[in-house]
Enzyme design. Structure first.
Site, mmCIF file in Angstrom:
data_model
loop_
_atom_site.group_PDB
_atom_site.id
_atom_site.type_symbol
_atom_site.label_atom_id
_atom_site.label_comp_id
_atom_site.label_asym_id
_atom_site.label_seq_id
_atom_site.Cartn_x
_atom_site.Cartn_y
_atom_site.Cartn_z
ATOM 1 N N HIS A 299 0.695 -1.311 0.196
ATOM 2 C CA HIS A 299 -0.109 -0.024 0.079
ATOM 3 C C HIS A 299 0.747 1.291 0.049
ATOM 4 C CE1 HIS A 299 -1.726 -3.359 2.038
ATOM 5 N NE2 HIS A 299 -2.590 -3.239 1.148
ATOM 6 N N HIS B 101 -6.786 5.260 5.459
ATOM 7 C CA HIS B 101 -6.327 4.057 4.759
ATOM 8 C C HIS B 101 -4.978 4.127 4.528
ATOM 9 C CE1 HIS B 101 -5.585 1.232 1.380
ATOM 10 N NE2 HIS B 101 -6.682 0.632 1.863
ATOM 11 N N GLU C 19 -2.689 3.334 2.220
ATOM 12 C CA GLU C 19 -2.307 3.879 0.974
ATOM 13 C C GLU C 19 -2.467 5.501 1.001
ATOM 14 O OE1 GLU C 19 -3.724 2.496 -2.842
ATOM 15 O OE2 GLU C 19 -3.084 4.202 -3.843
ATOM 16 N N CYS D 44 -6.060 2.060 -10.282
ATOM 17 C CA CYS D 44 -5.172 1.164 -11.353
ATOM 18 C C CYS D 44 -6.012 0.379 -12.301
ATOM 19 C CB CYS D 44 -4.311 0.143 -10.422
ATOM 20 S SG CYS D 44 -5.148 -1.036 -9.834
ATOM 21 N N SER E 55 -6.498 -8.713 -3.598
ATOM 22 C CA SER E 55 -5.759 -9.415 -2.591
ATOM 23 C C SER E 55 -6.221 -10.950 -2.084
ATOM 24 C CB SER E 55 -5.311 -8.382 -1.368
ATOM 25 O OG SER E 55 -6.767 -8.065 -0.820
HETATM 26 O O1 0K2 Z 1 -7.611 -2.268 -1.453
HETATM 27 P P1 0K2 Z 1 -6.761 -1.851 -0.484
HETATM 28 O O2 0K2 Z 1 -5.967 -0.671 -0.921
HETATM 29 O O3 0K2 Z 1 -7.109 -1.787 0.631
HETATM 30 O O4 0K2 Z 1 -5.549 -3.257 -0.302
HETATM 31 P P2 0K2 Z 1 -5.475 -4.784 -0.758
HETATM 32 O O5 0K2 Z 1 -6.618 -5.288 -0.332
HETATM 33 O O6 0K2 Z 1 -4.319 -4.991 0.160
HETATM 34 O O7 0K2 Z 1 -5.338 -4.883 -2.231
HETATM 35 C C1 0K2 Z 1 -3.989 -4.755 -2.601
HETATM 36 C C2 0K2 Z 1 -3.939 -3.314 -3.268
HETATM 37 C C3 0K2 Z 1 -2.828 -2.610 -2.635
HETATM 38 C C4 0K2 Z 1 -2.468 -1.224 -3.135
HETATM 39 O O8 0K2 Z 1 -2.830 -0.726 -4.028
HETATM 40 FE FE1 SF4 Z 2 -3.084 -1.956 -5.897
HETATM 41 FE FE2 SF4 Z 2 -3.621 -1.869 -8.234
HETATM 42 FE FE3 SF4 Z 2 -1.123 -1.964 -7.520
HETATM 43 FE FE4 SF4 Z 2 -3.045 -4.140 -7.261
HETATM 44 S S1 SF4 Z 2 -2.073 -3.200 -9.265
HETATM 45 S S2 SF4 Z 2 -1.485 -3.428 -5.832
HETATM 46 S S3 SF4 Z 2 -4.841 -2.859 -6.614
HETATM 47 S S4 SF4 Z 2 -2.176 -0.253 -7.339
#
Ligand code: 0K2
Ligand code: SF4
Length: 316
Positions: free
Chosen positions: A79, A129, A131, A200, A273
């Site tokens: 993140h 959050h 990030e 993204c 994730s």
């Molecule tokens: O969706 P989130 O940013 O809470 O994170 P995760 O569920 O860990 O998914 C990976 C995305 C990490 C960064 O964008």
């Molecule tokens: Fe987060 Fe998108 Fe990177 Fe996956 S590809 S870790 S959802 S920014």
């Protein structure tokens, strides 16, 4: 007894994105290279199953750097982290590896570039959050203002409306974010930013697949964690796209079978994730109760891969 018929729509793409894959590989690589314990600041990705798997191999998850010893490697989660974190690790001469997704780092660089050009930044993201905390923490206090909704835009007190830029979290709802961007542009016509937002490819594609699947599905399940922003957005997108019953489940054991009584079709997806293993577990749970016809709803194909970084230096 014959099982009732059920069509199970399976979203594609779903589950792991390139950034999550890379972050998990980094922890595995560090464990192989240096042996346990390897420290990880924050859940490497927001998934209990992933975290527990890595913990069993010797990863130690902490929330802050001051919980790590100086003489063991530490990995920063996908993140992203405020600038102060690697700075402190360097000051302590720790061995650290940054598993921040390159698409999050890209937003950090964008924010820095705007700052260098004398612009104040508005970040669209969720307060608290990791990030958002990480991206805001690339710049000095007060240089990044946070908004979550179009209403927040009305309350913004900016330094100079002519010198503004915006950036966003990567895992937001595409449609909700468009409304916030519109409100920003309406109030601050000079604001600069990315073409649309910084959401993204993986977030965008998973939301598109849900939109295609929702109208076909009596109910929708999203495999993901309650602290996973991108997974929670998939539930909201599913509801908005017309599927009244959309729920987040961490794994098959969370499914409320009573709530699903009488349904004929279910849409299934997974956050970025959530491991495919847990999606298969959910499919198996449906197969045990229903005569399942599986249909994939594919709206995009992904072939993004991120290189695992070279480790910074050997431990002292
Ligand atoms: O969706 P989130 O940013 O809470 O994170 P995760 O569920 O860990 O998914 C990976 C995305 C990490 C960064 O964008
Ligand atoms: Fe987060 Fe998108 Fe990177 Fe996956 S590809 S870790 S959802 S920014």
């Amino acid at each position: 007894m014959t099982k009732p018929a059920l069509t199970l729509y399976l979203a594609a793409p779903r589950g792991f994105c390139a950034g999550v894959d890379r972050a998990i590989q980094i922890v595995e690589m560090a464990l192989e290279k240096w042996g346990p314990p390897v420290y990880v600041r924050h859940e490497i990705v927001h998934n209990r199953h992933v975290v527990e798997g890595l913990r069993a191999k010797g990863a130690v998850f902490v929330e802050e750097l001051d919980e790590c010893p100086d003489d063991r490697p530490v990995i920063f989660s996908a993140h992203g982290v405020p600038k102060a974190v690697p700075a402190e690790a360097a000051r302590r001469e720790m061995l650290f590896v940054d598993a921040t997704c390159p698409l999050v780092s890209k937003v950090h660089i964008e924010a820095e570039r705007h700052h260098a050009n004398g612009l104040q930044i508005v970040m669209i993201g969720h307060a608290g959050h990791p990030e958002t905390v990480g991206t805001m923490g690339q710049l000095p206090e007060g240089e990044v203002l946070l908004v979550e909704t179009p209403d927040d835009v009305a309350g913004l007190a900016v330094r100079d409306p002519e010198k503004l830029a915006f950036v966003t979290q990567t895992t937001l709802s595409v449609d909700d974010t468009a409304e916030v961007v519109e409100a920003l542009k309406a109030r601050f016509p000079a604001i600069v930013g990315p073409h649309k937002e910084d959401i993204c490819y993986a977030t965008t594609n998973r939301q598109e697949a849900v939109k295609a699947m929702a109208p076909l599905s009596d109910a929708m399940l999203v495999v993901g964690a309650p602290n996973s922003s991108n997974s929670k957005r998939l539930v909201e997108v599913g509801r908005k796209a017309g599927c009244a019953y959309a729920q987040l489940v961490q794994r098959a054991g969370d499914i409320d079978w009573r709530a699903l009584e009488g349904i004929r079709s279910v849409g299934l997806t997974a956050g970025a994730s959530a491991p495919e293993e847990l999606v298969q577990e959910v499919i198996d749970a449906f197969r045990a109760r229903y005569d399942v016809t599986l249909r994939e709803v594919e709206t995009a194909q992904e072939n993004v891969n991120f290189k695992v970084p070279r480790v910074l230096r050997e431990p002292a």
